[in-house]
Every structure is written in structure tokens, then in C-alpha cells.
Design an enzyme around this catalytic site. Structure first.
Site, PDB file in Angstrom:
ATOM      1  CG  HIS A  58      29.046 -13.240   4.094  1.00  0.00           C
ATOM      2  ND1 HIS A  58      28.151 -11.621   3.376  1.00  0.00           N
ATOM      3  CD2 HIS A  58      29.696 -13.021   3.782  1.00  0.00           C
ATOM      4  CE1 HIS A  58      29.283 -11.314   3.624  1.00  0.00           C
ATOM      5  NE2 HIS A  58      30.415 -11.848   3.045  1.00  0.00           N
ATOM      6  CG  LEU A  59      29.546 -18.350  10.315  1.00  0.00           C
ATOM      7  CD1 LEU A  59      30.063 -17.261  11.590  1.00  0.00           C
ATOM      8  CD2 LEU A  59      28.409 -18.731  11.377  1.00  0.00           C
ATOM      9  CG  HIS A  60      33.784 -15.853   5.992  1.00  0.00           C
ATOM     10  ND1 HIS A  60      34.424 -16.128   4.080  1.00  0.00           N
ATOM     11  CD2 HIS A  60      33.353 -14.275   5.851  1.00  0.00           C
ATOM     12  CE1 HIS A  60      33.950 -15.093   3.865  1.00  0.00           C
ATOM     13  NE2 HIS A  60      33.793 -14.086   4.861  1.00  0.00           N
ATOM     14  CG  ASP A 114      34.454 -17.586   0.049  1.00  0.00           C
ATOM     15  OD1 ASP A 114      34.943 -18.555  -1.015  1.00  0.00           O
ATOM     16  OD2 ASP A 114      33.438 -17.387   0.858  1.00  0.00           O
ATOM     17  CB  ILE A 115      33.250 -18.926  -5.481  1.00  0.00           C
ATOM     18  CG1 ILE A 115      33.949 -19.157  -6.713  1.00  0.00           C
ATOM     19  CG2 ILE A 115      33.832 -17.398  -4.608  1.00  0.00           C
ATOM     20  CD1 ILE A 115      33.356 -18.804  -7.454  1.00  0.00           C
TER      21      ILE A 115
END
Length: 166
Positions: free
Chosen positions: A123-125, A54-55
Site C-alpha cells: 500500500h502506497l501512502h 487512511d483511518i
């Protein structure tokens, strides 16, 4: 929220994902990422799932696991998507293990609940260690039992309770 840095790193893999045309949304940033159009390093890529950083990490290890084919947000899922969600979680665990994170009791796996999604591609974090997330914004954005974030286990339970669609 999910963001990707296209300029930060170059892909370590030369493999391009085999995303069928019908599974690709040309306006979706995550579709572009899994097709190596953004220059984002793919930490994991197989026929079904890709993973990248993740950015704006909310924890020392913050990864996004996405299906290679465009799938809408978690509200659009049905019971038939449970194996996909399970595979996403397994890919997240594999990435953590590759990065020497073995204490899965201090990891957060979850999804933003619409309308609190910055990208509509599922999307899965994957955040670890969860105990090292700062209060703001991380603990707030990825807060358990909130209106805007649902754990992978909660999503699977919700999907399993839905009636089959014909």
C-alpha cells in the site's frame, strides 16, 4: 501505519473489483476492502488499483493506494513490479487532483519498510499537504530517509537496480 475504518462510510461505488481467487488473501484486510467486504468507501477503483482514506490520517489528505490483487510488502517486490508501483503513484496523483490538490511539491508518496508495516498487502501512502503533517506521529512515521519509510521514487530506483529474476 495503515488502518481502515469499516464503520465510517459506505461505498460510493457499487462496482466490485474483479480480484481473481488466486490474487485474494482471505485474512488480508486490504483484500477485503477492495472486494467491498468492509463497507469502506473506495475513492478510486479500476481493474488494477483501488484507493481509500487512511483511518488515522497523517495529513489533511491521507489516502492509501493498493493493488486489487494481493501483493506482499515492498521488500517482496522485483523489477517486474515497477509498472505497478508507477500506476499506484499515478492513481494517487489522480485522487489528489480530484480533491483540488495541485501542488505536488508538497505531497509525500511512500511505503513503510518492513518490518514496520501494519498490513502486509502493498500500500502506497499519499499524504498532502506534507507541510501540514504534525510532528508526532505523522512526521515521525512518514519520515524521509528513515529505516521505516521509503518514498515511491526510492522504491522504484531500488527495484530498477535489482537483477532480473528467472
Amino acid at each position: 501505519m495503515a488502518e481502515v475504518d469499516a464503520s465510517e462510510s459506505q461505498p460510493v461505488q457499487t462496482q466490485t473489483s474483479a480480484v481473481p481467487a488466486e490474487g485474494y488473501d482471505k485474512k488480508c484486510i486490504f483484500c477485503k476492502v477492495v472486494n467491498n467486504e468492509m463497507g469502506t468507501e473506495l475513492l478510486h477503483c479500476d481493474e488494477e488499483i483501488s484507493c481509500f482514506r487512511d483511518i488515522k490520517p497523517g495529513a489533511p489528505h491521507h489516502y492509501l493506494v493498493v493493488p486489487n490483487r494481493h501483493v506482499g510488502n515492498c521488500k517482496s517486490l522485483t523489477k517486474e513490479h515497477v509498472p505497478l508501483v508507477n500506476r499506484m503513484v499515478e492513481a494517487g496523483k489522480e485522487i489528489l487532483q480530484k480533491n483540488n490538490i495541485t501542488d505536488l511539491s508538497d505531497v509525500r508518496f511512500g511505503f513503510h519498510w518492513p518490518p514496520f508495516c501494519s498490513v502486509t498487502h502493498l500500500h502506497l501512502h499519499v499524504l498532502a499537504p506534507a507541510s501540514q503533517m504534525g510532528f508526532f506521529p505523522s512526521r515521525l512515521i512518514y519520515r524521509l530517509n528513515s529505516y521505516w519509510f521509503i518514498t515511491a521514487d526510492q522504491l522504484i530506483e531500488l527495484l530498477n537496480s535489482k537483477e532480473e529474476t528467472n
